[in-house]
Scaffold this motif. Structure first.
Motif, PDB file in Angstrom:
ATOM      1  N   UNK A  52       0.821  -1.209   0.000  1.00  0.00           N
ATOM      2  CA  UNK A  52       0.000   0.000   0.000  1.00  0.00           C
ATOM      3  C   UNK A  52       0.857   1.264   0.000  1.00  0.00           C
ATOM      4  N   UNK A  53       2.014   1.221   0.631  1.00  0.00           N
ATOM      5  CA  UNK A  53       2.917   2.374   0.594  1.00  0.00           C
ATOM      6  C   UNK A  53       3.367   2.625  -0.837  1.00  0.00           C
ATOM      7  N   UNK A  54       3.732   1.544  -1.543  1.00  0.00           N
ATOM      8  CA  UNK A  54       4.156   1.690  -2.936  1.00  0.00           C
ATOM      9  C   UNK A  54       2.991   2.203  -3.782  1.00  0.00           C
ATOM     10  N   UNK A  55       1.813   1.615  -3.601  1.00  0.00           N
ATOM     11  CA  UNK A  55       0.643   2.035  -4.382  1.00  0.00           C
ATOM     12  C   UNK A  55       0.283   3.492  -4.090  1.00  0.00           C
ATOM     13  N   UNK A  56       0.350   3.891  -2.828  1.00  0.00           N
ATOM     14  CA  UNK A  56       0.040   5.283  -2.484  1.00  0.00           C
ATOM     15  C   UNK A  56       0.979   6.233  -3.219  1.00  0.00           C
ATOM     16  N   UNK A  57       2.263   5.938  -3.192  1.00  0.00           N
ATOM     17  CA  UNK A  57       3.238   6.801  -3.869  1.00  0.00           C
ATOM     18  C   UNK A  57       3.017   6.806  -5.382  1.00  0.00           C
TER      19      UNK A  57
END
Length: 159
Positions: A52-57
């Motif tokens: 989710x951190x990667x997707x958010x960025x």
């Protein structure tokens, strides 16, 4: 590794039956001490947080809301998986993904609501799998999510 093998099975059109997969998972869990099972659970939550951190960025780089694009897709897909994901746990998985998407650790988020239940184990695995597949789909690379995690693990300094 479980997520990677499931992704490969889906992409290649092969897979063990649900019963076979469940038996292998039960055998693995039975061979572990309780603290090791807890560590695997923490690892799954960490994967979800990292995905989710990667997707958010990635979404924010394109001026898009990650929650708006990830959660409805996740919920719709889980609704199509009634044998693996019971409808009553979908809101829990969606809440966890929203928490992770806003920067809150899924482990810390979950502590508010008590321990994970047995009924949530398959949906938790499915959530990590679906997020990895979402990443692979938007990058156009079937191994991107696995490589991302492998690189992160390789960069961790031993204590």
């Amino acid at each position: 590794m479980v997520i990677d093998s499931r992704l490969k099975a889906v992409y290649e059109g092969t897979s063990a039956s649900d019963a076979e997969q469940r038996l292998l998972t039960e055998q693995l869990a039975a061979s572990m001490a309780p603290d090791e099972v807890h560590d695997v659970l923490d690892g799954a939550c960490t994967l979800i947080y990292m995905f989710m951190t990667w997707l958010r960025k990635a979404y924010e780089d394109n001026e898009r809301d990650p929650i708006e694009h990830v959660v409805p897709d996740l919920v719709a897909t889980m609704r199509m998986m009634p044998r693996s994901v019971r409808p009553e746990v979908i809101p829990t998985m969606a809440g966890m993904v929203v928490a992770a998407g806003t920067g809150l650790s899924p482990n810390l988020w979950r502590k508010q609501y008590g321990d994970w239940t047995q009924e949530e184990m398959n949906p938790l695995e499915a959530t990590a799998f679906l997020l990895a597949e979402h990443i692979n789909r938007i990058t156009g690379d079937r191994e991107f999510a696995t490589r991302m995690i492998s690189r992160a693990l390789a960069s961790v300094q031993p204590e």
